[in-house]
Write an enzyme that holds these catalytic residues in place. Structure first.
Site, PDB file in Angstrom:
ATOM      1  N   ARG A 141     106.611  63.754  52.758  1.00 36.65           N
ATOM      2  CA  ARG A 141     106.333  64.886  51.876  1.00 36.65           C
ATOM      3  C   ARG A 141     107.547  65.742  51.589  1.00 36.65           C
ATOM      4  NH1 ARG A 141     101.837  64.854  55.243  1.00 36.65           N
ATOM      5  NH2 ARG A 141     103.057  66.113  56.654  1.00 36.65           N
ATOM      6  N   ASP A 324      88.735  68.640  63.740  1.00 36.04           N
ATOM      7  CA  ASP A 324      89.998  68.260  63.069  1.00 36.04           C
ATOM      8  C   ASP A 324      90.599  69.446  62.327  1.00 36.04           C
ATOM      9  OD1 ASP A 324      92.160  66.746  62.117  1.00 36.04           O
ATOM     10  OD2 ASP A 324      91.072  66.204  60.295  1.00 36.04           O
ATOM     11  N   LYS A 351      93.579  74.721  58.526  1.00 37.36           N
ATOM     12  CA  LYS A 351      92.361  74.085  58.019  1.00 37.36           C
ATOM     13  C   LYS A 351      91.104  74.885  58.355  1.00 37.36           C
ATOM     14  CE  LYS A 351      93.421  69.114  58.097  1.00 37.36           C
ATOM     15  NZ  LYS A 351      93.057  67.877  58.843  1.00 37.36           N
ATOM     16  N   TRP A 413      97.820  70.472  53.646  1.00 39.99           N
ATOM     17  CA  TRP A 413      99.281  70.600  53.782  1.00 39.99           C
ATOM     18  C   TRP A 413      99.982  71.045  52.512  1.00 39.99           C
ATOM     19  CZ3 TRP A 413     102.224  67.846  50.457  1.00 39.99           C
ATOM     20  CH2 TRP A 413     101.660  66.709  49.867  1.00 39.99           C
ATOM     21  N   CYS A 631      94.894  52.964  50.642  1.00 37.09           N
ATOM     22  CA  CYS A 631      95.944  52.710  49.646  1.00 37.09           C
ATOM     23  C   CYS A 631      95.377  52.234  48.309  1.00 37.09           C
ATOM     24  CB  CYS A 631      96.921  51.655  50.154  1.00 37.09           C
ATOM     25  SG  CYS A 631      97.836  52.202  51.583  1.00 37.09           S
TER      26      CYS A 631
HETATM   27  C1  HEC Z   1      99.286  51.008  53.367  1.00 36.12           C
HETATM   28  C2  HEC Z   1      98.919  50.740  52.043  1.00 36.12           C
HETATM   29  C3  HEC Z   1      98.117  49.486  51.788  1.00 36.12           C
HETATM   30  C4  HEC Z   1      97.018  49.035  52.464  1.00 36.12           C
HETATM   31  C5  HEC Z   1      96.352  49.658  53.659  1.00 36.12           C
HETATM   32  C6  HEC Z   1      96.605  47.855  51.802  1.00 36.12           C
HETATM   33  N1  HEC Z   1      97.428  47.585  50.734  1.00 36.12           N
HETATM   34 FE1  HEC Z   1      97.270  46.032  49.464  1.00 36.12          FE
HETATM   35  N2  HEC Z   1      98.960  46.670  48.506  1.00 36.12           N
HETATM   36  C7  HEC Z   1      99.662  47.800  48.812  1.00 36.12           C
HETATM   37  C8  HEC Z   1     100.788  47.909  47.924  1.00 36.12           C
HETATM   38  C9  HEC Z   1     101.822  49.021  47.917  1.00 36.12           C
HETATM   39  C10 HEC Z   1     100.738  46.802  47.067  1.00 36.12           C
HETATM   40  C11 HEC Z   1     101.694  46.471  45.931  1.00 36.12           C
HETATM   41  C12 HEC Z   1     102.830  45.647  46.463  1.00 36.12           C
HETATM   42  C13 HEC Z   1     103.770  45.239  45.340  1.00 36.12           C
HETATM   43  O1  HEC Z   1     104.435  46.129  44.803  1.00 36.12           O
HETATM   44  O2  HEC Z   1     103.782  44.052  44.992  1.00 36.12           O
HETATM   45  C14 HEC Z   1      99.554  46.048  47.463  1.00 36.12           C
HETATM   46  C15 HEC Z   1      99.157  44.868  46.850  1.00 36.12           C
HETATM   47  C16 HEC Z   1      98.000  44.188  47.156  1.00 36.12           C
HETATM   48  C17 HEC Z   1      97.533  43.007  46.489  1.00 36.12           C
HETATM   49  C18 HEC Z   1      98.247  42.324  45.353  1.00 36.12           C
HETATM   50  C19 HEC Z   1      97.861  42.959  44.035  1.00 36.12           C
HETATM   51  C20 HEC Z   1      98.648  42.384  42.883  1.00 36.12           C
HETATM   52  O3  HEC Z   1      98.038  42.095  41.836  1.00 36.12           O
HETATM   53  O4  HEC Z   1      99.876  42.236  43.002  1.00 36.12           O
HETATM   54  C21 HEC Z   1      96.356  42.660  47.053  1.00 36.12           C
HETATM   55  C22 HEC Z   1      95.475  41.503  46.666  1.00 36.12           C
HETATM   56  C23 HEC Z   1      96.088  43.604  48.104  1.00 36.12           C
HETATM   57  N3  HEC Z   1      97.105  44.521  48.132  1.00 36.12           N
HETATM   58  C24 HEC Z   1      94.953  43.587  48.904  1.00 36.12           C
HETATM   59  C25 HEC Z   1      94.764  44.448  49.981  1.00 36.12           C
HETATM   60  C26 HEC Z   1      93.637  44.329  50.880  1.00 36.12           C
HETATM   61  C27 HEC Z   1      92.524  43.345  50.750  1.00 36.12           C
HETATM   62  C28 HEC Z   1      93.803  45.316  51.800  1.00 36.12           C
HETATM   63  C29 HEC Z   1      92.931  45.628  52.994  1.00 36.12           C
HETATM   64  C30 HEC Z   1      92.673  44.512  53.873  1.00 36.12           C
HETATM   65  C31 HEC Z   1      95.022  46.024  51.470  1.00 36.12           C
HETATM   66  N4  HEC Z   1      95.559  45.454  50.363  1.00 36.12           N
HETATM   67  C32 HEC Z   1      95.506  47.082  52.185  1.00 36.12           C
HETATM   68  C33 HEC Z   1      99.379  48.714  49.796  1.00 36.12           C
HETATM   69  C34 HEC Z   1      98.356  48.579  50.709  1.00 36.12           C
END
Ligand code: HEC
Length: 711
Positions: A141, A324, A351, A413, A631
């Site tokens: 942040r 919390d 909070k 925050w 995310c």
């Molecule tokens: C901490 C953050 C975060 C979490 C938690 C997360 N992701 Fe992601 N995910 C991302 C990011 C950032 C990208 C993009 C990456 C890139 O720039 O190619 C992404 C990309 C993807 C993609 C590819 C999408 C594309 O078209 O390129 C898939 C599928 C995906 N995530 C599925 C999941 C699944 C299912 C879960 C849970 C089991 C999950 N993600 C959890 C951050 C997260």
């Protein structure tokens, strides 16, 4: 922060409520002509914004007044810069005409503040190093600046010093074991030659601390633990021995929590640093401490000797917290005239919904009044400084209990601002209620980076007696009463900036950047930024001209804090991260720039073979909410740091999905891997995402009436 020769310690007493003074007797201030423009007296050069909150006092106040109520109508966009997807909630810094900020996973940028030209960027390659830690991915942040260096924390627990001119790293230390379920997301601060940093976690066993390092060399100076460890191993210091008396049970097995994840302020007169300590772990008082004791120093403000790290005093707004109620919301320092005496105070709107004014020299309680509706305590006893709790508020009868404020916070925050000119604090307020209860079954700490803190919180935007909303509240810390407020349709709006031009700036979650008259709350200017705003704006001077800069764009915080709000906001307030470009926006008088449209929305792919299997959906929904929501957003409506999966082709292809989710094919880009998932779990999640795609295609994507955030 370290000013070397340019440091000017003006008398703190000048910054009294309602008194605007010119900066005089401060000839060594080398910044261009602040006295000539009639700035409010201040301790750092008025042209700069060199640290989070600007000065050691963290007031989020700029003494500049070239932009004022009289000419705000001519405020326009001077330049803008597009940012890559990912976190865009940092408060920038401005020093000698250069703007510094972090975006994405701590990628630090230096930009010519007048022209918007990128000077350098430094990528600490967090995605490659983060491992399991990447599952939390908040992004930072804020960053710090001192004596020609810029400092940033990283998700994987590093603190890095970067040369402010070249953008090359100077030193790097590991302030947090990368194997812990924790990460750095707050801004480091530099006080008295040392850089001090904490970290954050609700994702598993953790024991909070802050660490100070020599700002030049990175050598560790001291560490202060916020929670006592296992008594059989002895205590680090007397403060820990004292704190241990306020705990019961076997809290050390859970770590106890107490992460210092956001606020710090510094008083150079007494060489004291004030740290805001976060919630316990787990949140449930019954689970972690047999429901007994205050549990120091969780949810407390602690004053430490900045040179040695020794404990001086503490004040704990929420003893024995079970809701919390972190005390990590910004701590701001001012000298206020209270009952005829000038008091050196610190202020915090944590909070828990009370606004606290504490004597920062002695730690004595001065006053506290609720700044939002508060249902857990009737008032704070002025004699003891302790809250008088409302019976039942600890939800110990076995039935859910309606509580306000909630873990979202009466204030979170997003920083408030304090104007020494008006004597008012300007607080971004959340109005939100939820039902608290114990989760069923015996609680165990999570081991896979899921937010699971042992309390069930059921809430939503239309929950409670009124729909949840937000406001900007001008509050007098002297009278402890509201002076004006502006209502917003939804909560979690951006941080606040106050300026000596009698202005208060704030961005809203529905994309407006607004300015109000600081004394009356009258709306005097607004600009449609086309993207949600969470970050706090700053003001500074470059090339003789005053600017206001802020970052726009959503973050994980939004997707995570309030899944149901996301649904509402997406539909009602048109938050669409796919088409809303994250940006840096810089405004000046006479600016006439226009924002280009964001990228066109990508339609969901065709998926003709898909048949929804009602047996799979519940398991997929739960797995998605536990692992992916923070995310990729509630029901895969992309709102956080990750893309909108309803518009991705990857979930259509079983193998590609496996390579990304279990195999870690996109790990370096910030997509964590989940190698432990079974085939069935992976398929449940994939099925759930495809069902969300189908709803988007046929226009039936709808928000559920209420959703459960179970921590
Ligand atoms: C901490 C953050 C975060 C979490 C938690 C997360 N992701 Fe992601 N995910 C991302 C990011 C950032 C990208 C993009 C990456 C890139 O720039 O190619 C992404 C990309 C993807 C993609 C590819 C999408 C594309 O078209 O390129 C898939 C599928 C995906 N995530 C599925 C999941 C699944 C299912 C879960 C849970 C089991 C999950 N993600 C959890 C951050 C997260």
């Amino acid at each position: 922060m370290h000013w070397g020769k340019r440091y000017c310690r003006s008398a703190l007493g000048l910054a009294l409520a309602g008194i605007a003074l010119t900066l005089s007797g401060c000839a060594m201030n080398a910044s261009p002509g602040p006295a000539a423009t009639g700035e409010v007296a201040d301790k750092v050069p008025g042209s700069d914004w060199p640290g989070y909150g600007r000065g050691d006092d963290q007031q989020h106040f700029s003494p500049l007044r070239e932009i004022g109520e009289g000419n705000i109508g001519q405020l326009g966009l001077a330049w803008s810069m597009d940012l890559a997807p990912g976190n865009s909630v940092t408060e920038p810094l401005a020093v000698d005409g250069v703007l510094y900020f972090a975006a994405g996973l701590s990628v630090v940028h230096a930009v010519d503040a007048a022209s918007g030209e990128l000077l350098w960027s430094y990528d600490p390659r967090v995605g490659e190093k983060g491992g399991m830690n990447m599952r939390t991915a908040w992004g930072v942040r804020g960053i710090a600046w001192s004596n020609g260096k810029v400092y940033t924390g990283t998700q994987d627990g590093r603190l890095i010093a970067i040369d402010a001119t070249s953008g090359k790293p100077v030193w790097s230390v590991q302030t947090l074991d990368p194997g812990l379920p924790a990460h750095v997301n707050g801004a480091p601060r530099v006080f008295n030659g040392k850089v001090i940093i904490g970290w954050a976690s609700t994702m598993g066993v953790n024991r909070g601390y802050v660490t100070a390092y020599d700002a030049e060399t990175g050598e560790k100076a001291w560490r202060f633990w916020t929670v006592p460890g296992d008594p059989s191993k002895g205590f680090e210091n007397e403060a820990m021995a004292m704190a241990a008396k306020t705990w019961a049970g076997e809290w050390w097995k859970y770590g106890g929590g107490g992460a210092v994840w956001n606020s710090m302020a510094y008083d150079p007169e007494t060489d004291t640093v004030f740290i805001g300590v976060g919630s316990p772990y787990p949140w449930s008082h019954r689970v972690r401490s047999d429901g007994k004791g205050d549990n120091l120093f969780v949810g407390a403000i602690v004053a430490l000797d900045m040179t040695t790290g020794e404990y001086r005093w503490h004040y704990q707004p929420t003893p024995g917290d079970t809701w919390d109620f972190d005390a990590v919301m910004d701590i701001e320092l001012a000298d206020l005239e209270i009952d005829g005496n000038v008091r050196k105070v610190l202020m915090q709107a944590p909070k828990n919904g009370f606004f606290y004014v504490i004597d920062r020299v002695t730690g004595d309680f001065i006053s506290a009044e609720p700044f939002v509706k508060v249902s857990w305590a009737s008032h704070v006893d002025p004699k003891t400084g302790r809250p008088v709790e409302i019976p039942g508020a600890r939800f110990d009868s076995g039935k859910p209990v309606r509580v306000t404020p909630t873990s979202i916070g009466g204030h979170n925050w997003m920083p408030m601002a304090y104007s020494p000119q008006t004597g008012l604090a300007y607080i971004p307020v959340n109005h939100f209620e939820a039902d608290y209860s114990d989760p069923p079954g015996k609680w165990k700490p999570s081991t896979d980076y899921r937010a699971d803190a042992g309390v069930m919180i059921l809430g939503g935007p239309d929950f409670g007696t009124k729909p949840a909303s937000g406001s900007l509240l001008a509050w007098s810390p002297v009278t402890q009463k509201p002076v004006w407020s502006v209502k917003y349709p939804t909560y979690l709006n951006g941080g606040v900036l106050a300026t000596a031009g009698n202005l208060v700036f704030q961005g809203t979650i529905d994309g407006w950047f607004k300015a109000f008259a600081a004394d009356t709350g009258k709306l005097v200017w607004q600009f449609d930024t086309g993207a949600p705003i969470i970050a706090a704006p700053i003001s500074y001077r470059a090339g003789g001209r005053q600017y206001v800069t802020l970052l726009t764009g959503s973050s994980m915080g939004i997707a995570m804090y309030a899944p149901t709000m996301v649904g509402t906001a997406v539909q009602k307030y048109a938050i669409d991260p796919m088409t809303q470009q994250r940006r840096v926006l810089t405004f000046a008088i006479g600016g006439d720039g226009e924002l280009a449209a964001g990228p066109a929305p990508v339609p969901p792919p065709d998926d003709p073979d898909f048949r929804e299997d009602p047996d799979r959906i519940p398991a997929g929904a739960i797995a998605f909410a536990s692992h992916c929501l923070q995310c990729h957003g509630d029901r895969a409506i992309g709102i956080g740091n990750g893309p909108d999966l309803r518009r991705s082709y990857i979930p259509l292809d079983k193998q590609a999905f496996d390579r990304v989710v279990r195999g870690g094919a996109l790990e370096a880009q910030g997509m964590p891997k989940y190698p432990e998932f079974s085939d069935a779990k992976l398929e449940d999640i994939r099925h759930y995402i495809r069902a969300q795609m189908a709803q988007l295609r046929d226009g039936t994507s709808k928000r559920p009436e209420k959703s459960s955030i179970s921590y």
